[in-house]
Design an enzyme around this catalytic site. Structure first.
Site, PDB file in Angstrom:
ATOM      1  N   GLY A   8       1.100  -1.200  -0.068  1.00  0.00           N
ATOM      2  CA  GLY A   8       0.228  -0.132  -0.072  1.00  0.00           C
ATOM      3  C   GLY A   8       0.678   1.520  -0.162  1.00  0.00           C
ATOM      4  N   ALA A  10       2.037   2.660  -1.927  1.00  0.00           N
ATOM      5  CA  ALA A  10       2.170   4.675  -3.311  1.00  0.00           C
ATOM      6  C   ALA A  10       0.696   5.553  -2.684  1.00  0.00           C
ATOM      7  CB  ALA A  10       1.009   3.630  -4.715  1.00  0.00           C
ATOM      8  N   GLY A  12      -0.774   7.608   1.392  1.00  0.00           N
ATOM      9  CA  GLY A  12      -1.541   7.498   2.558  1.00  0.00           C
ATOM     10  C   GLY A  12      -0.663   7.208   2.998  1.00  0.00           C
ATOM     11  N   ASP A  32       2.688  -2.447  -4.339  1.00  0.00           N
ATOM     12  CA  ASP A  32       1.340  -1.652  -4.725  1.00  0.00           C
ATOM     13  C   ASP A  32       0.620  -1.869  -5.546  1.00  0.00           C
ATOM     14  OD1 ASP A  32       0.193   1.263  -2.759  1.00  0.00           O
ATOM     15  OD2 ASP A  32      -1.402   0.348  -4.987  1.00  0.00           O
ATOM     16  N   LEU A  42      -3.280  -7.075  -4.756  1.00  0.00           N
ATOM     17  CA  LEU A  42      -3.217  -8.332  -3.551  1.00  0.00           C
ATOM     18  C   LEU A  42      -4.836  -8.992  -3.680  1.00  0.00           C
ATOM     19  CD1 LEU A  42      -0.357  -6.213  -0.964  1.00  0.00           C
ATOM     20  CD2 LEU A  42      -0.600  -8.111  -3.087  1.00  0.00           C
ATOM     21  N   GLY A  71      -4.507  -1.490   1.526  1.00  0.00           N
ATOM     22  CA  GLY A  71      -6.234  -1.867   1.785  1.00  0.00           C
ATOM     23  C   GLY A  71      -7.229  -1.096   1.260  1.00  0.00           C
ATOM     24  N   TYR A 156     -15.487  -4.643   5.477  1.00  0.00           N
ATOM     25  CA  TYR A 156     -14.652  -4.247   6.176  1.00  0.00           C
ATOM     26  C   TYR A 156     -13.600  -4.112   7.970  1.00  0.00           C
ATOM     27  CZ  TYR A 156     -10.917  -0.219   6.709  1.00  0.00           C
ATOM     28  OH  TYR A 156      -9.916   0.573   6.929  1.00  0.00           O
ATOM     29  N   LYS A 160     -11.082  -6.849   9.414  1.00  0.00           N
ATOM     30  CA  LYS A 160      -9.830  -5.303  10.095  1.00  0.00           C
ATOM     31  C   LYS A 160      -9.303  -6.561  12.103  1.00  0.00           C
ATOM     32  CE  LYS A 160      -7.982  -2.767   7.454  1.00  0.00           C
ATOM     33  NZ  LYS A 160      -6.793  -2.408   6.651  1.00  0.00           N
TER      34      LYS A 160
HETATM   35  P1  NAD Z   1      -4.814   4.957   0.587  1.00  0.00           P
HETATM   36  O1  NAD Z   1      -6.090   4.503  -0.206  1.00  0.00           O
HETATM   37  O2  NAD Z   1      -4.028   6.015   0.607  1.00  0.00           O
HETATM   38  O3  NAD Z   1      -3.960   3.845   0.250  1.00  0.00           O
HETATM   39  C1  NAD Z   1      -4.102   2.051   0.394  1.00  0.00           C
HETATM   40  C2  NAD Z   1      -3.287   1.998  -0.913  1.00  0.00           C
HETATM   41  O4  NAD Z   1      -3.337   0.879  -0.584  1.00  0.00           O
HETATM   42  C3  NAD Z   1      -3.453   2.340  -2.536  1.00  0.00           C
HETATM   43  O5  NAD Z   1      -1.640   2.823  -2.942  1.00  0.00           O
HETATM   44  C4  NAD Z   1      -3.655   1.267  -3.066  1.00  0.00           C
HETATM   45  O6  NAD Z   1      -3.077   1.337  -4.682  1.00  0.00           O
HETATM   46  C5  NAD Z   1      -3.590   0.404  -2.197  1.00  0.00           C
HETATM   47  N1  NAD Z   1      -4.285  -0.849  -2.916  1.00  0.00           N
HETATM   48  C6  NAD Z   1      -5.294  -1.373  -3.069  1.00  0.00           C
HETATM   49  N2  NAD Z   1      -5.725  -1.971  -3.663  1.00  0.00           N
HETATM   50  C7  NAD Z   1      -4.959  -3.033  -3.500  1.00  0.00           C
HETATM   51  C8  NAD Z   1      -4.541  -4.101  -4.221  1.00  0.00           C
HETATM   52  N3  NAD Z   1      -5.505  -4.950  -4.899  1.00  0.00           N
HETATM   53  N4  NAD Z   1      -3.126  -4.910  -4.658  1.00  0.00           N
HETATM   54  C9  NAD Z   1      -2.130  -3.634  -4.205  1.00  0.00           C
HETATM   55  N5  NAD Z   1      -2.430  -2.568  -2.865  1.00  0.00           N
HETATM   56  C10 NAD Z   1      -3.389  -2.230  -3.618  1.00  0.00           C
HETATM   57  O7  NAD Z   1      -5.839   4.449   2.116  1.00  0.00           O
HETATM   58  P2  NAD Z   1      -5.143   4.494   3.970  1.00  0.00           P
HETATM   59  O8  NAD Z   1      -5.764   5.410   4.153  1.00  0.00           O
HETATM   60  O9  NAD Z   1      -3.535   4.860   3.583  1.00  0.00           O
HETATM   61  O10 NAD Z   1      -4.884   3.010   3.672  1.00  0.00           O
HETATM   62  C11 NAD Z   1      -4.009   2.675   4.325  1.00  0.00           C
HETATM   63  C12 NAD Z   1      -4.368   1.275   5.238  1.00  0.00           C
HETATM   64  O11 NAD Z   1      -4.754   2.444   6.449  1.00  0.00           O
HETATM   65  C13 NAD Z   1      -5.860   0.334   4.707  1.00  0.00           C
HETATM   66  O12 NAD Z   1      -5.447  -0.630   5.453  1.00  0.00           O
HETATM   67  C14 NAD Z   1      -7.236   1.182   5.063  1.00  0.00           C
HETATM   68  O13 NAD Z   1      -7.856   0.307   5.641  1.00  0.00           O
HETATM   69  C15 NAD Z   1      -5.993   1.247   6.817  1.00  0.00           C
HETATM   70  N6  NAD Z   1      -7.569   2.222   7.724  1.00  0.00           N
HETATM   71  C16 NAD Z   1      -7.576   3.910   6.980  1.00  0.00           C
HETATM   72  C17 NAD Z   1      -8.417   5.002   7.095  1.00  0.00           C
HETATM   73  C18 NAD Z   1      -8.299   5.742   7.241  1.00  0.00           C
HETATM   74  O14 NAD Z   1      -9.100   6.812   7.227  1.00  0.00           O
HETATM   75  N7  NAD Z   1      -8.197   6.871   6.144  1.00  0.00           N
HETATM   76  C19 NAD Z   1      -9.400   4.621   8.994  1.00  0.00           C
HETATM   77  C20 NAD Z   1      -8.135   3.508   9.838  1.00  0.00           C
HETATM   78  C21 NAD Z   1      -7.479   2.594   8.810  1.00  0.00           C
END
Ligand code: NAD
Length: 279
Positions: A8, A10, A12, A32, A42, A71, A156, A160
């Site tokens: 992940g 790329a 966030g 990613d 993934l 995610g 979701y 988790k």
């Molecule tokens: P984001 O969307 O910015 O980053 C998620 C990354 O996962 C992206 O780069 C995306 O390309 C990659 N990804 C998605 N599907 C994929 C696949 N099939 N194969 C490979 N890579 C894949 O989001 P984020 O908020 O930085 O999320 C990071 C983690 O934090 C995630 O697991 C998310 O569930 C968790 N999370 C996020 C939040 C929030 O509010 N942002 C809250 C709780 C948990």
């Protein structure tokens, strides 16, 4: 300087973590579905196998740590099976294959990104959680089929919860804790990343997200979460094992002020007493 794998990477929180690790001089192998050293999907078994093996080859069988951040959010778009595949199998299958490389360095640290949805989503079907822990995504998706528009939110949270249970079950085992690997999870709340922005762009979901109680106010900063990840990868985390750290602006505490401690399950006490008697 160490070698780390980050999924992940790329976007966030994953991208913010990569930036900090590289700035500190570490070598990072990014994974990613786009813009990464290892581009792999993934959500498929083949993609997970390819990603894990290519990381092992690049790292020459030795990892000082790993961050599992890939995610998909609880949006209404993707099919629910895909959410479970990426969020649960996309972390645990990779970790299972990376365990020997993590053990090889004898001090590896692993941070899995869970979520505070684990403790703040009502009515998550435990059947879905059990199905995922058994590796059965099809059964997990059947378990949420009656939830209508809430299906993505349910799968979701279930993904988790299952992920965090996997972490806690494995972290204390001889081939993880005993092999010098520290395996822990971070539970962010609403963090302003593209994942949350996608939810905010949907009028229905936006209303729900904005009404959700966050005692400190506002949304979290991905850079701050990356700082927590880096701390959990540092030597200071040597005594951290199987923990789930909430960084969520107080939402979990808001909903569950007294939901702690829960009594130790009887079966664990019996197991402990037996071991004590036989020693
Ligand atoms: P984001 O969307 O910015 O980053 C998620 C990354 O996962 C992206 O780069 C995306 O390309 C990659 N990804 C998605 N599907 C994929 C696949 N099939 N194969 C490979 N890579 C894949 O989001 P984020 O908020 O930085 O999320 C990071 C983690 O934090 C995630 O697991 C998310 O569930 C968790 N999370 C996020 C939040 C929030 O509010 N942002 C809250 C709780 C948990």
């Amino acid at each position: 300087m160490g070698t780390y794998a980050v999924t992940g990477a790329a976007s966030g929180m994953g991208a913010a973590t990569v930036q900090r690790l590289r700035a500190a001089g570490h070598r990072v192998i990014t994974v990613d579905v786009k813009d990464a050293d290892v581009v792999a999907d993934l959500s498929t078994e083949a993609g997970r196998r390819e990603a894990s093996l290519r990381v092992l080859t690049t790292a020459e069988g030795r990892l000082d740590g790993a961050v599992l951040a890939a995610g998909i959010g609880p949006n209404r778009g993707p099919d629910v099976g895909r959410i479970a595949e990426v969020n649960y199998l996309g972390a645990v299958e990779l970790l299972a294959r990376w365990q020997p490389a993590l053990a090889a360095t004898e001090h590896a640290k692993v941070v899995v990104i869970s979520s505070n949805s684990t403790t703040t989503t009502p009515l998550v079907p435990q059947r879905a959680v059990r199905a995922l822990l058994a590796g059965d995504v099809a059964r997990a998706t059947r378990a949420v089929r009656l939830y209508g528009p809430a299906r993505p939110a349910m799968i979701y949270a279930a993904s988790k919860i299952a992920l965090t249970r996997w972490v806690r079950r494995h972290a204390v085992q001889a081939d993880w804790a005993g092999a010098g690997i520290r395996l822990n999870a971070l539970a962010p709340g609403a963090i302003l990343t593209p994942l949350l922005e996608q939810q905010l762009a949907d009028p229905q979901q936006s209303k729900a997200v904005r009404r959700f109680p966050i005692p400190v106010g506002g949304f979290g900063d991905p850079g701050h979460l990356a700082d927590w990840v880096c701390f959990m990868l540092s030597d200071s985390a040597e005594f951290l094992c199987g923990s789930l750290i909430f960084v969520d602006g107080g939402t979990d505490a808001h909903f569950r002020p007294d939901d702690w401690p829960k009594p130790v399950p009887l079966r664990q006490l019996v197991r402990y007493a037996r071991r004590f008697r036989n020693s």
